[in-house]
Design an enzyme around this catalytic site. Structure first.
Site, PDB file in Angstrom:
ATOM      1  N   GLY A  30       0.849  -1.185   0.000  1.00  0.00           N
ATOM      2  CA  GLY A  30       0.000   0.000   0.000  1.00  0.00           C
ATOM      3  C   GLY A  30       0.886   1.236   0.000  1.00  0.00           C
ATOM      4  N   SER A  52       5.789  -5.199  -0.967  1.00  0.00           N
ATOM      5  CA  SER A  52       5.671  -3.816  -1.405  1.00  0.00           C
ATOM      6  C   SER A  52       6.007  -2.867  -0.243  1.00  0.00           C
ATOM      7  CB  SER A  52       4.270  -3.560  -1.977  1.00  0.00           C
ATOM      8  OG  SER A  52       4.174  -2.284  -2.554  1.00  0.00           O
ATOM      9  N   ALA A  53       5.048  -2.112   0.281  1.00  0.00           N
ATOM     10  CA  ALA A  53       5.327  -1.226   1.414  1.00  0.00           C
ATOM     11  C   ALA A  53       5.865  -2.006   2.608  1.00  0.00           C
ATOM     12  CB  ALA A  53       4.053  -0.481   1.812  1.00  0.00           C
ATOM     13  N   GLU A 110       8.778  -7.285 -10.186  1.00  0.00           N
ATOM     14  CA  GLU A 110       7.557  -7.940  -9.771  1.00  0.00           C
ATOM     15  C   GLU A 110       7.743  -9.461  -9.762  1.00  0.00           C
ATOM     16  OE1 GLU A 110       6.183  -5.606  -8.565  1.00  0.00           O
ATOM     17  OE2 GLU A 110       4.645  -4.662  -9.772  1.00  0.00           O
ATOM     18  N   HIS A 112       8.797  -3.218  -6.830  1.00  0.00           N
ATOM     19  CA  HIS A 112       8.093  -2.870  -8.079  1.00  0.00           C
ATOM     20  C   HIS A 112       9.059  -2.276  -9.107  1.00  0.00           C
ATOM     21  CE1 HIS A 112       4.210  -3.467  -6.103  1.00  0.00           C
ATOM     22  NE2 HIS A 112       4.576  -2.641  -5.149  1.00  0.00           N
TER      23      HIS A 112
END
Length: 241
Positions: A88, A121-122, A193, A158
């Site tokens: 996020g 991700s985050a 990814e 990413h």
């Protein structure tokens, strides 16, 4: 220490969260007899925390409880068998970890009690020394607070090195090169990814569901792509395989 640091939560066509890393994650659950996890959802700004926890339960096959239900979040970490940290907005996530008093409890859980940490991700970004190599926008505060420092090198999840038609701004490579120029003693691992770094005990390994490599950005050195972690042997205190 057990860290799963994933670039993203899903690949195109995946029906389940973290599906591309199921084999490694579920093998770890079985080896450690893990049946439940605490979920840290603060990076999710426009979604439902409980819905994401249910998605993780279905995907991973264990009980998942979101930490936002806990009156004392630090106590939830102290009792956790496993810690899941969502993707996020990295800025918001890191700020909430500080506001909720979770930085030290997570560090102690992972380092002292060897509680597995899975972040995508985050959640991957905040496992590093700082969030300065996130791709996200600071939606609330522009103050760069320290992150968890579970992994000693900055990561850029990413990562993409494609040139987008019509885009006239700096490429990701240029931005990461700028970071290294301003911070010449630091390096950045760029994860595409469907890829992840996995710390298990004292070993660091790399996996890509798409068979792609990762890049390492260093000031004054040519950026190269690698498919095993031996390229990081001078940067991390782990045995690289």
């Amino acid at each position: 220490m057990e860290l799963f640091l994933l670039s993203n939560g899903k690949l195109s066509g995946d029906s389940q969260l973290l599906g591309y890393a199921h084999q490694q994650i579920k093998a770890m659950f079985e080896a450690r007899n893990i049946t439940s996890a605490v979920f840290i959802p603060y990076a999710i700004i426009r979604g439902d925390y409980d819905e994401r926890a249910r998605d993780l339960e279905q995907s991973l096959g264990i009980k998942v409880e979101s930490i936002h239900h806990s009156a004392v979040p630090s106590e939830a970490i102290e009792q956790a068998q496993c810690i899941l940290v969502s993707g996020g907005n990295t800025w918001f996530l890191n700020q909430m970890l500080h506001e909720k008093g979770l930085i030290v409890p997570i560090q102690r859980a992972v380092r002292e009690r060897e509680v597995p940490y899975l972040g995508w991700s985050a959640g991957c970004n905040v496992a590093t020394p700082s969030i300065r190599t996130t791709n996200d926008m600071p939606v609330r505060s522009s103050v760069v607070l320290p992150a968890l420092s579970l992994f000693p090198v900055q990561i850029n999840p990413h990562y993409i090195d494609a040139h987008i038609s019509g885009h006239m701004g700096e490429t990701r490579d240029e931005r990461l090169a700028e970071f290294c120029a301003v911070n010449p003693t630091e390096s950045v691992v760029a994860l595409r990814e469907g890829s992840m770094l996995h710390v298990s005990g004292n070993e660091l390994s790399y996996y890509s569901a798409k068979g792609e490599g990762f890049k390492v950005f260093r000031h004054g050195q040519e950026t190269q792509e690698y498919r095993d972690t031996r390229a990081l042997s001078g940067l991390v205190p782990f045995t690289c395989v």
